[in-house]
Write an enzyme that holds these catalytic residues in place. Structure first.
Site, PDB file in Angstrom:
ATOM      1  N   HIS A  61      29.034  32.471  22.896  1.00 61.52           N
ATOM      2  CA  HIS A  61      30.591  32.858  22.602  1.00 61.52           C
ATOM      3  C   HIS A  61      30.539  34.291  21.983  1.00 61.52           C
ATOM      4  O   HIS A  61      31.605  35.116  22.082  1.00 61.52           O
ATOM      5  CB  HIS A  61      31.114  31.591  21.591  1.00 61.52           C
ATOM      6  CG  HIS A  61      31.348  30.392  22.528  1.00 61.52           C
ATOM      7  ND1 HIS A  61      32.488  29.701  22.012  1.00 61.52           N
ATOM      8  CD2 HIS A  61      30.686  29.945  23.586  1.00 61.52           C
ATOM      9  CE1 HIS A  61      32.311  28.543  23.018  1.00 61.52           C
ATOM     10  NE2 HIS A  61      31.373  28.865  23.750  1.00 61.52           N
ATOM     11  N   ASP A 113      27.800  41.091  18.850  1.00 62.03           N
ATOM     12  CA  ASP A 113      28.000  41.899  17.545  1.00 62.03           C
ATOM     13  C   ASP A 113      28.331  41.031  16.318  1.00 62.03           C
ATOM     14  O   ASP A 113      28.650  41.791  15.217  1.00 62.03           O
ATOM     15  CB  ASP A 113      29.206  42.867  17.676  1.00 62.03           C
ATOM     16  CG  ASP A 113      30.621  42.143  18.049  1.00 62.03           C
ATOM     17  OD1 ASP A 113      30.476  40.840  17.929  1.00 62.03           O
ATOM     18  OD2 ASP A 113      31.387  42.789  18.194  1.00 62.03           O
ATOM     19  N   SER A 173      30.628  39.025  15.674  1.00 61.80           N
ATOM     20  CA  SER A 173      32.026  39.121  15.350  1.00 61.80           C
ATOM     21  C   SER A 173      32.604  37.557  15.164  1.00 61.80           C
ATOM     22  O   SER A 173      33.304  37.126  14.534  1.00 61.80           O
ATOM     23  CB  SER A 173      32.943  39.661  16.293  1.00 61.80           C
ATOM     24  OG  SER A 173      32.793  39.337  17.738  1.00 61.80           O
ATOM     25  N   ASP A 175      23.602  15.646  27.534  1.00 59.72           N
ATOM     26  CA  ASP A 175      22.839  15.152  28.534  1.00 59.72           C
ATOM     27  C   ASP A 175      22.253  13.792  28.102  1.00 59.72           C
ATOM     28  O   ASP A 175      21.825  13.554  27.139  1.00 59.72           O
ATOM     29  CB  ASP A 175      21.610  15.955  28.436  1.00 59.72           C
ATOM     30  CG  ASP A 175      20.226  15.457  29.300  1.00 59.72           C
ATOM     31  OD1 ASP A 175      20.370  14.443  29.844  1.00 59.72           O
ATOM     32  OD2 ASP A 175      19.194  16.627  29.436  1.00 59.72           O
ATOM     33  N   THR A 178      17.651  12.839  28.164  1.00 56.34           N
ATOM     34  CA  THR A 178      17.082  13.445  27.047  1.00 56.34           C
ATOM     35  C   THR A 178      17.973  14.395  26.188  1.00 56.34           C
ATOM     36  O   THR A 178      17.757  15.575  26.183  1.00 56.34           O
ATOM     37  CB  THR A 178      15.892  14.172  27.698  1.00 56.34           C
ATOM     38  OG1 THR A 178      16.397  15.237  28.522  1.00 56.34           O
ATOM     39  CG2 THR A 178      14.845  13.140  28.400  1.00 56.34           C
TER      40      THR A 178
END
Length: 324
Positions: free
Chosen positions: A64, A72, A74, A242, A245
């Site tokens: 993200h 950076d 942020s 998942d 596993t």
């Protein structure tokens, strides 16, 4: 890593990032903080022992972060009177900020003012994957931290869990990523969990139809409806991304998609979108964990090199939550 994917990754880095990316290096901290990897691994190992989701939390933050103005740091900024990326709907439920703080504290105790928060996210993501039995790769360093955040960019650039494949593809191509990158990076959903709110629209009233999403396996649907009952107080209820596993980094995510057991709409779209080239990629990864690992490594290297701040740009935050 296959030869063609390796060459493609190198050409991508040269063409897209040019001189700024050339300043990233695996040896960037060799003299200024030679123990950076062992310090970060120590914190991640400790946190992973008490929270199996630690690695998944960190890699989500890294993804993200890189998709909004580049890698950076942020996403880590707290509000300073303006809205931050943390406030964006795409980052609701994001965790791992406390893990980053612990890593930063450990590094500042040994190498004050040296290692950036953006580099912490890149390195901790690799370590988190390795601790979950996934592949390893050489992390490049030298990113600087931003002075501002971009909430509007987080709203527009980060794929939401409710997107169609047609919406996701340009979100990736706008960052220089292709279909293989999209599918490979989605494979990070092989560990971690998601809140009911990110998928419950598929269970009861998909796209306002009054019916469940027809691409959800019937038995899986019943299980999810039991976990997230309609009209229930499900705000803090999580389930595994998942189902087979949940804490291991493997290729089961893709075999789940083949069985119509992808949790998020964005997951199942990769296999259930008729005629999409992503179907063949899912099948390839379901049949070969080695191929998935090779492509995932290549895609993570590309991700970590999206528009980094380097040289005299940005700063090294001493506290990842705020600018110096």
């Amino acid at each position: 890593m296959s030869f063609l994917r390796f060459v493609g990754a190198i050409l991508f880095l040269v063409a897209i990032f040019g001189a700024s990316n050339a300043q990233l290096s695996a040896t960037f901290y060799d003299t200024t903080c030679p123990n950076v990897t062992s310090i970060v691994r120590g914190v991640m190992d400790q946190r992973q022992r008490t929270d199996a989701r630690a690695g998944a939390k960190i890699i989500r933050l890294h993804f993200h972060d890189c998709f909004v103005n580049g890698c950076d740091g942020s996403i880590l900024l707290d509000t300073d009177g303006t809205q931050t990326e943390k406030d964006a709907p795409a980052n609701v439920g994001a965790g791992g900020f406390d893990i980053v703080d612990d890593i930063k504290t450990a590094l500042e105790n040994v190498c004050p003012g040296v290692v950036s928060c953006a580099d912490i996210l890149a390195l901790a993501s690799e370590i988190g994957v390795v601790l979950a039995k996934g592949p390893s790769w050489q992390v490049l360093f030298g990113r600087k931290d931003s002075l501002t955040a971009n909430r509007s960019g987080a709203n527009s650039d980060i794929p939401s869990p409710f997107e169609t494949l047609a919406v996701m593809i340009p979100q990736f191509t706008n960052k220089g990523m292709d279909l293989t990158d999209l599918v490979a990076l989605s494979g990070a959903h092989t560990f971690g969990r998601a809140r009911c709110g990110t998928f419950e629209q598929r269970l009861f009233n998909f796209n306002g139809s009054g019916n469940p999403d027809l691409t959800v396996d019937a038995t899986f649907l019943q299980t999810l409806q039991g976990i997230c009952p309609q009209g229930g107080n499900n705000g803090n209820t999580f389930t595994n991304l998942d189902i087979s596993t949940p804490n291991d980094f493997d290729n089961d995510y893709f075999t789940n998609l083949q069985s119509n057991q992808g949790l998020l709409q964005t997951d199942q779209e990769l296999f259930s979108t008729s005629g999409s080239a992503t179907i063949a990629i899912v099948n390839r990864y379901a049949g070969s964990q080695t191929q998935f690992f090779d492509d995932f490594v290549s895609s993570m290297i590309k991700l970590g090199n999206i528009s980094p701040l380097t040289g005299t740009n940005g700063q090294i935050r001493t506290d990842c939550k705020r600018v110096n």
